[in-house]
Design an enzyme around this catalytic site. Structure first.
Site, PDB file in Angstrom:
ATOM      1  N   ASP A 248       0.804  -1.225   0.000  1.00 38.41           N
ATOM      2  CA  ASP A 248       0.000   0.000   0.000  1.00 38.41           C
ATOM      3  C   ASP A 248       0.836   1.275   0.000  1.00 38.41           C
ATOM      4  O   ASP A 248       0.282   2.375  -0.088  1.00 38.41           O
ATOM      5  CB  ASP A 248      -1.015   0.017   1.151  1.00 38.41           C
ATOM      6  CG  ASP A 248      -0.412   0.152   2.536  1.00 38.41           C
ATOM      7  OD1 ASP A 248       0.823   0.024   2.673  1.00 38.41           O
ATOM      8  OD2 ASP A 248      -1.176   0.393   3.491  1.00 38.41           O
ATOM      9  N   CYS A 373      -2.145   3.591   6.159  1.00 39.67           N
ATOM     10  CA  CYS A 373      -1.669   2.747   7.254  1.00 39.67           C
ATOM     11  C   CYS A 373      -2.475   2.955   8.536  1.00 39.67           C
ATOM     12  O   CYS A 373      -2.581   2.044   9.362  1.00 39.67           O
ATOM     13  CB  CYS A 373      -0.211   3.048   7.556  1.00 39.67           C
ATOM     14  SG  CYS A 373       0.947   2.727   6.223  1.00 39.67           S
TER      15      CYS A 373
END
Length: 384
Positions: A248, A373
């Site tokens: 990501d 995150c």
């Protein structure tokens, strides 16, 4: 996978390696224990094919977590809490936000976030909800949480409470739980919602999570557990950051067949992160998705490191760690006006109809992470 300054194991966390095993779950792929097997869900759920949706689909809520440990953040704890509160307030303008906080820290978290954010008492260690909260799959409209057996990114950080977040959170919200047959984190998985999964080898095919397991075996388990048809594997980088290069912070879907890729930094073409970005681009350029279609790969810019307002060896200066919520996309703002503006423009183009909201997160980024995150979406109709 972030482009950062000189690379080494993050110093704010590497000092905690000796603590990682104290009261924490064992490393490696877990064996099922009492109450931990697929029987935690309805037995029908265990045999039907699940579906892991794309992030741009409707969310019931966003989960976040309040960083608890001064031993992790040191003198930066106040600043990183300010960043988390700023992200929570921004997302709460578009969808319901639930912030998990230790019972003794609930009041402080609520004051920082304001009344628009729901603060729930639940013991956590750190802010990385993307990795500690289960990923969600649906089956016939029913949501199930897949607990990925968080082990502190391979035992790199104290995680006594974070290892239990999955079970505790799902029990709190009455969501059925399925224990994954492997160890991974939410930030290591990126899907288009149509059966294609992107995963860096370094973050999952790694003995600090899944010792002795081949990529083929792990791929088969990911397909079965998450309902995937095709897994594409950029190599990533081992041992250079605490996540072993989560996908990501490297490449993200914006639509089936379309990905935004963290562009190799022109100032550091020889460093491991730039090489990894180039390798990922080569893999994606030759691969196809679950429908057999080639990928359209779009480069995201990198900010000029001399222009960014944050600092530190662990600073994550990637725009790929954006978060897609109901009606909006949230991306970091680093202080390089030209690059910040280009990134916003690219996201507007790829997410038409959504507001693109820049958020300053220098403290979070200095700690090795980003907006994605620190957030975790639950699919479904928006919570009342």
């Amino acid at each position: 996978m972030p482009h950062r300054l000189p690379r080494h194991l993050p110093p704010r966390r590497s000092a905690l390696r000796a603590l990682a095993g104290l009261g924490a779950v064992a490393l490696g792929a877990p064996a099922c224990g009492p109450g931990d097997s697929d029987s935690d869900t309805d037995r029908d759920t265990a045999v039907r094919a699940p579906r892991m949706g794309a992030e741009w689909e409707r969310h019931a809520r966003t989960f976040m977590a309040w960083p608890a440990l001064r031993s992790v953040w040191g003198g930066a704890l106040h600043a990183v809490r300010e960043d988390i509160a700023r992200v929570a307030r921004a997302v709460a303008e578009y969808e319901h936000v639930v912030l998990l906080a230790r019972p003794g820290q609930v009041a402080a978290a609520q004051r920082a976030c304001g009344r628009g954010v729901e603060v729930v008492p639940l013991a956590v260690d750190d802010l990385w909800a993307r990795d500690t909260v289960p990923v969600f799959v649906t089956d016939g409209g029913k949501v199930t949480g897949v607990d990925l057996n968080f082990n502190g990114w391979g035992g790199k950080q104290e995680h006594t409470n974070d290892a239990r977040v999955g079970r505790a959170l799902l029990a709190e919200y009455g969501i059925p739980r399925r224990k994954a047959p492997l160890v991974a984190e939410g930030g290591s998985l990126e899907t288009d919602g149509e059966g294609t999964l992107l995963v860096t080898e370094s973050s999952v095919v790694n003995d600090n999570r899944n010792p002795g397991r081949s990529r083929d075996r792990i791929e088969a388990e990911l397909k079965r557990t998450l309902g995937m048809k095709k897994v594409v594997w950029p190599a990533g980088v081992r041992g250079q950051d605490i996540t072993d290069a989560h996908v990501d912070s490297l490449v993200r879907f914006t639509a089936p067949g379309v990905v935004l890729l963290d562009k190799a930094h022109p100032d550091t073409p020889a460093d491991v992160w730039s090489r990894a970005a180039g390798q990922a681009k080569a893999v994606l350029s030759e691969a196809t998705d679950a429908r057999g279609k080639p990928f359209e790969v779009v480069d995201l810019p990198q900010p000029d490191l001399s222009e960014i307002t944050g600092e530190g060896d662990d600073f994550v200066s990637t725009y790929t760690n954006f978060y897609v919520a109901n009606g909006a996309v949230f991306l970091p703002e680093f202080g390089d006006r030209k690059a910040d503006g280009r990134a916003r423009g690219i996201l507007r183009e790829h997410f038409p109809g959504r507001d693109v909201v820049p958020v300053r997160i220098d403290a979070i980024a200095s700690g090795g992470g980003g907006i994605h995150c620190s957030t975790h979406d639950q699919p479904g109709d928006p919570a009342a």
